[in-house]
Write an enzyme that holds these catalytic residues in place. Structure first.
Site, short mmCIF file in Angstrom:
data_model
loop_
_atom_site.label_atom_id
_atom_site.label_comp_id
_atom_site.label_asym_id
_atom_site.label_seq_id
_atom_site.Cartn_x
_atom_site.Cartn_y
_atom_site.Cartn_z
N CYS A 41 0.96 -1.05 -0.02
CA CYS A 41 0.12 -0.07 -0.09
C CYS A 41 0.71 1.31 -0.11
O CYS A 41 2.01 1.46 0.64
CB CYS A 41 -1.11 0.01 1.25
SG CYS A 41 -2.01 1.31 1.21
N ASP A 43 0.71 3.82 1.76
CA ASP A 43 0.44 4.15 3.08
C ASP A 43 2.20 4.42 3.51
O ASP A 43 2.81 3.81 3.43
CB ASP A 43 -0.22 3.39 4.08
CG ASP A 43 -0.54 4.14 5.23
OD1 ASP A 43 0.35 4.49 5.99
OD2 ASP A 43 -1.64 3.91 5.66
N ARG A 45 3.20 4.51 6.46
CA ARG A 45 3.57 3.94 7.47
C ARG A 45 4.05 2.39 7.02
O ARG A 45 4.44 1.58 7.96
CB ARG A 45 2.53 3.72 8.48
CG ARG A 45 2.43 5.31 9.08
CD ARG A 45 0.82 5.27 9.70
NE ARG A 45 -0.28 4.93 8.81
CZ ARG A 45 -1.59 4.98 9.21
NH1 ARG A 45 -2.18 5.27 10.49
NH2 ARG A 45 -2.34 4.67 8.23
N HIS A 97 -2.13 -3.94 4.92
CA HIS A 97 -1.91 -3.49 6.27
C HIS A 97 -3.20 -3.37 7.24
O HIS A 97 -3.89 -2.85 6.56
CB HIS A 97 -0.83 -2.36 6.31
CG HIS A 97 -1.57 -1.16 5.83
ND1 HIS A 97 -1.95 -0.13 6.80
CD2 HIS A 97 -1.67 -0.72 4.61
CE1 HIS A 97 -2.41 0.81 5.76
NE2 HIS A 97 -2.38 0.39 4.56
N CYS A 100 -6.14 -0.18 7.05
CA CYS A 100 -5.92 0.27 5.52
C CYS A 100 -7.09 1.22 5.55
O CYS A 100 -8.36 0.86 5.08
CB CYS A 100 -5.60 -0.89 4.63
SG CYS A 100 -5.39 -0.09 2.92
#
Ligand code: CO
Length: 219
Positions: A41, A43, A45, A97, A100
């Site tokens: 992803c 993202d 993080r 994750h 998400c």
């Protein structure tokens, strides 16, 4: 973090690397031979190298919102082809994750704009597993189960590509994995998807399978 700070960080990072190994960048610039392709992803993080404790040159990476595999996505398919056919990676990893945001948004009926076209792929996963998901009363648990099921379906999509099917005909040692990263504790959960077992009944995706009547396929 301020924009200019990124350059200051870059300079001090280069210094640190050169102190340890004066030829570090010279060696890296000569070529790459990563053993892993990571599809994760976007993202901020979920950085592939940090969560796996790997370094530059170890992992070939593709990231998009909610780690979705779409077989008409020229970007992802080009990455996959290059990784498998040229770099000859040994493992393809789809990593979602928990929590998400893309998966959460796909579970809403609210209009989000252009991104809804992308999130539709996750709604399609929801539809496949609607009975199981609707039975989960806790909203967070339901999101996290869809995160896992989304990874599972995207792993299957990877396996269905002619790139992977062709690679398997030549070399069985290419593995496809499904992971979910937990941002709350930093740990990776291997979904242990048994691709070989799951795909033995899906010969329809195998382009040169002699056991299938060819004319049926041509329709
Ligand atoms: Co995400």
């Amino acid at each position: 973090m301020e924009y200019k700070q990124l350059f200051a960080n870059n300079r001090s990072w280069v210094e640190k690397k050169l102190k340890k190994d004066p030829e570090y960048f010279q060696k890296l610039s000569e070529g790459q031979a990563p053993k892993f392709l990571f599809i994760g992803c976007s993202d901020s993080r979920v950085p592939a190298n940090q969560i796996t404790g790997t370094s530059h040159g170890d992992i070939f990476v593709h990231r998009n919102i909610a780690n979705v595999v779409v077989h008409t996505d020229m970007n992802l398919m080009s990455v996959l082809q290059y990784a498998v056919e040229v770099l000859k990676v040994k493992h393809v990893i789809v990593c979602g994750h928990y929590g998400c945001g893309g998966v959460k948004a796909a579970m809403e009926t609210q209009y989000h704009g252009l991104i809804d076209k992308w999130l539709r792929n996750i709604k399609d996963v929801y539809r496949l597993y609607a009975d199981e998901l609707n039975a989960i009363k806790d909203k967070e648990a339901r999101v996290n189960r869809l995160v896992e099921l989304n990874v599972r379906e995207q792993v299957y999509k990877i396996c269905m590509t002619s790139i992977i099917q062709k690679a398997w005909q030549k070399e069985k040692s290419l593995h496809v994995h499904g992971w979910v990263y937990n941002m709350a504790d930093g740990l990776i959960n291997d979904l242990e998807i048994d691709v070989e077992k799951d795909f033995k009944d899906f010969a329809i995706y195998d382009y040169d399978n002699e056991t299938l009547p060819k004319k049926d396929l041509q329709g």
